[in-house]
Design a protein around this motif. Structure first.
Motif, short mmCIF file in Angstrom:
data_model
loop_
_atom_site.label_atom_id
_atom_site.label_comp_id
_atom_site.label_asym_id
_atom_site.label_seq_id
_atom_site.Cartn_x
_atom_site.Cartn_y
_atom_site.Cartn_z
N TRP A 26 -106.23 21.61 3.64
CA TRP A 26 -106.32 21.26 5.05
C TRP A 26 -107.67 20.58 5.26
O TRP A 26 -108.72 21.14 4.91
CB TRP A 26 -106.22 22.49 5.93
CG TRP A 26 -104.86 23.13 5.94
CD1 TRP A 26 -103.86 22.95 6.85
CD2 TRP A 26 -104.35 24.07 4.98
NE1 TRP A 26 -102.77 23.71 6.53
CE2 TRP A 26 -103.03 24.41 5.39
CE3 TRP A 26 -104.87 24.67 3.83
CZ2 TRP A 26 -102.25 25.32 4.67
CZ3 TRP A 26 -104.09 25.57 3.12
CH2 TRP A 26 -102.79 25.87 3.54
N ARG A 27 -107.66 19.39 5.85
CA ARG A 27 -108.88 18.58 5.95
C ARG A 27 -109.19 18.28 7.42
O ARG A 27 -108.30 17.94 8.21
CB ARG A 27 -108.72 17.28 5.17
CG ARG A 27 -108.21 17.51 3.74
CD ARG A 27 -108.32 16.28 2.88
NE ARG A 27 -107.69 15.11 3.47
CZ ARG A 27 -107.91 13.86 3.08
NH1 ARG A 27 -108.77 13.63 2.11
NH2 ARG A 27 -107.29 12.84 3.64
N TYR A 28 -110.48 18.37 7.76
CA TYR A 28 -110.95 18.13 9.13
C TYR A 28 -112.16 17.19 9.06
O TYR A 28 -113.15 17.49 8.39
CB TYR A 28 -111.35 19.46 9.78
CG TYR A 28 -110.25 20.50 9.71
CD1 TYR A 28 -109.31 20.61 10.73
CD2 TYR A 28 -110.13 21.34 8.60
CE1 TYR A 28 -108.29 21.56 10.67
CE2 TYR A 28 -109.11 22.28 8.51
CZ TYR A 28 -108.20 22.38 9.55
OH TYR A 28 -107.18 23.30 9.46
N THR A 218 -107.27 15.14 11.32
CA THR A 218 -106.86 16.31 10.55
C THR A 218 -105.59 15.97 9.77
O THR A 218 -104.76 15.18 10.23
CB THR A 218 -106.58 17.53 11.44
OG1 THR A 218 -105.43 17.28 12.26
CG2 THR A 218 -107.77 17.83 12.34
N ASP A 219 -105.45 16.58 8.60
CA ASP A 219 -104.21 16.43 7.84
C ASP A 219 -104.04 17.62 6.92
O ASP A 219 -104.89 18.51 6.82
CB ASP A 219 -104.15 15.10 7.07
CG ASP A 219 -105.11 15.00 5.89
OD1 ASP A 219 -105.66 16.03 5.45
OD2 ASP A 219 -105.34 13.88 5.40
N LYS A 220 -102.87 17.66 6.25
CA LYS A 220 -102.60 18.64 5.22
C LYS A 220 -101.99 17.91 4.03
O LYS A 220 -101.08 17.09 4.20
CB LYS A 220 -101.63 19.72 5.71
CG LYS A 220 -101.26 20.74 4.65
CD LYS A 220 -100.18 21.70 5.13
CE LYS A 220 -99.74 22.66 4.04
NZ LYS A 220 -98.63 23.54 4.49
N ILE A 221 -102.50 18.20 2.84
CA ILE A 221 -101.97 17.64 1.60
C ILE A 221 -101.58 18.80 0.70
O ILE A 221 -102.36 19.76 0.54
CB ILE A 221 -103.01 16.75 0.89
CG1 ILE A 221 -103.42 15.58 1.79
CG2 ILE A 221 -102.49 16.24 -0.43
CD1 ILE A 221 -104.54 14.74 1.23
N SER A 222 -100.39 18.77 0.14
CA SER A 222 -99.99 19.84 -0.77
C SER A 222 -99.02 19.30 -1.80
O SER A 222 -98.61 18.14 -1.76
CB SER A 222 -99.36 21.01 0.01
OG SER A 222 -98.15 20.61 0.61
N GLY A 223 -98.66 20.17 -2.76
CA GLY A 223 -97.73 19.76 -3.81
C GLY A 223 -98.24 20.11 -5.19
O GLY A 223 -99.24 20.83 -5.34
N PRO A 224 -97.59 19.60 -6.21
CA PRO A 224 -98.02 19.89 -7.58
C PRO A 224 -99.31 19.19 -7.97
O PRO A 224 -99.94 19.55 -8.97
CB PRO A 224 -96.85 19.38 -8.43
CG PRO A 224 -96.20 18.33 -7.58
CD PRO A 224 -96.35 18.80 -6.17
N ASN A 225 -99.72 18.19 -7.19
CA ASN A 225 -100.96 17.47 -7.48
C ASN A 225 -101.26 16.57 -6.29
O ASN A 225 -100.42 16.37 -5.40
CB ASN A 225 -100.83 16.63 -8.75
CG ASN A 225 -102.18 16.16 -9.28
OD1 ASN A 225 -103.23 16.59 -8.83
ND2 ASN A 225 -102.15 15.24 -10.24
#
Length: 384
Positions: A26-28, A218-225
């Motif tokens: 999670w990025r701000y 703001t954003d969210k990044i997720s996953g296997p990489n």
């Protein structure tokens, strides 16, 4: 403008099974005003969770030295036994990290790692605590301290010495649907136009965060990489070249690379553009190159062009390398790999939007961009 229910749902933290490797970030990003100098400078705060079920009672990093720090933060780990070090190719990273700092002329990142078992979360809402740090859907509070001794002994944390503390509220005014690649890499543009407010102290310098001047993201990044390569530009400080006025409630984000393409999310005055798997399709050309500027300072140039039967959208952005930081993101599968991302929030450039009118192109938006978050990263092998 209310955030969509799907964004609120997708922004929550979902625990991974031990065999399901991956990361959640999670990025701000926001600007804050130094109360002594009156200058506005860019800050970041990041919550980074990777493979928490692998070593829940310790944080484990691939990069040297390879120690498991049981339930201790960096300061407590200064007395850890370093005699038994694993081969980096055999190490699967497992940790929770909180990172915060400043871009620009005075660059600093303060990174603290924790054992995953210290994390407390709400199953139904985005509400995460990790020691003194608290993250929710509308507030951020916390503090980090890293000593000079810790920096010297543990360079693998990529931290600088210092202290930072924050107490912030934020309101996301513009969001877009998530995108997910065929490989499961996930991006949620949860607040490409976000207003932050509150107070922040970095190394005894106090900053005020003002909603209209925060130009938050703001954003969210997720996953296997992470996406490889990682390509990102975004801003909510946009000025119309036509009217010479700031465009209220407007913002954009370009993110990738997913399925060999970058995606565009934008609101420019009354026009909304979503060029992604969840929106309209387009032919996309993108690039990031190094260029010298007039004073022989190294700059990076981001460019992206989106073309379909209705529009041609061109995005051009520049950011001085001297104002940027390098972030390390360890690849969740291990294999001695790390994603190195060059990141900064002082990008400038412009956006041009052309609409096809019969056989002609009509320029309907020409926007000057400032305070842009600019990022580019690729996968690298850790030196043994």
């Amino acid at each position: 403008m209310a955030v969509s229910k799907s964004t609120i749902k997708n922004n929550t933290y979902k625990k991974r099974a031990a065999k399901k490797l991956g990361l959640d970030i999670w990025r701000y990003h926001f600007f804050a005003r130094n109360i002594t100098t009156g200058l506005d400078v860019p800050f970041f705060i990041e919550l980074y969770i990777e493979n928490p079920a692998v070593t829940p009672d310790a944080f484990t990093l691939m990069q040297k030295p390879k120690a498991d720090y049981t339930t201790m933060n960096i300061q407590d780990a200064l007395t850890a036994d370093m005699s038994s070090l694993a081969n980096p190719k055999d190490v699967i990273p497992s940790f929770v990290a909180v990172r915060a700092g400043i871009f620009g002329d005075v660059r600093k990142q303060i990174n603290v790692f924790y054992a995953p078992e210290k994390l407390k979360s709400d199953k139904k809402h985005f509400n995460i605590e990790i020691e003194s740090n608290h993250f929710t859907d509308d507030a951020l509070s916390g503090s980090l301290t890293v000593t000079k001794k810790a920096v010297t002994m543990y360079p693998e944390t990529m931290s600088q010495a210092g202290t930072i503390q924050w107490n912030l509220h934020y309101e996301r005014n513009l969001d877009f649907p998530k995108i997910e690649s065929k490989a499961g890499e996930f991006y949620l543009p949860s607040g490409i136009h976000t207003a932050f407010s509150g107070r922040l102290v970095l190394d005894q310098e106090e900053y005020m965060v003002l909603p209209k001047g925060s130009y938050g993201y703001t954003d969210k990044i997720s996953g296997p990489n992470l996406p490889v390569p990682m390509f990102h530009i975004s801003s909510s400080r946009l000025t119309s070249i036509f009217s010479q006025k700031l465009i209220e409630d407007s913002a954009f984000s370009v993110q990738g690379v997913y399925n060999n393409k970058v995606c565009l999310f934008a609101k420019l005055e009354n026009d909304v553009f979503n060029v992604s798997p969840s929106g309209i399709s387009a032919d996309v050309i993108w690039n990031c190159t190094q260029v010298p500027d007039d004073e022989d300072n190294e700059q990076l140039h981001w460019s992206a062009s989106f073309t379909n039967k209705t529009y041609v959208i061109d995005v051009d952005m520049f950011c001085e390398a001297s104002s940027m930081l390098v972030f390390d993101y360890e690849v969740p599968s291990g294999n001695n790999k790390v994603n190195k991302v060059l990141s900064g929030s002082k990008g400038t450039g412009d956006i041009r939007v052309y609409e096809r009118v019969e056989k002609n192109l009509e320029l309907i938006h020409h926007v000057k961009v400032e305070n842009a978050l600019c990022e580019f990263g690729s996968e690298d092998t850790i030196e043994e």
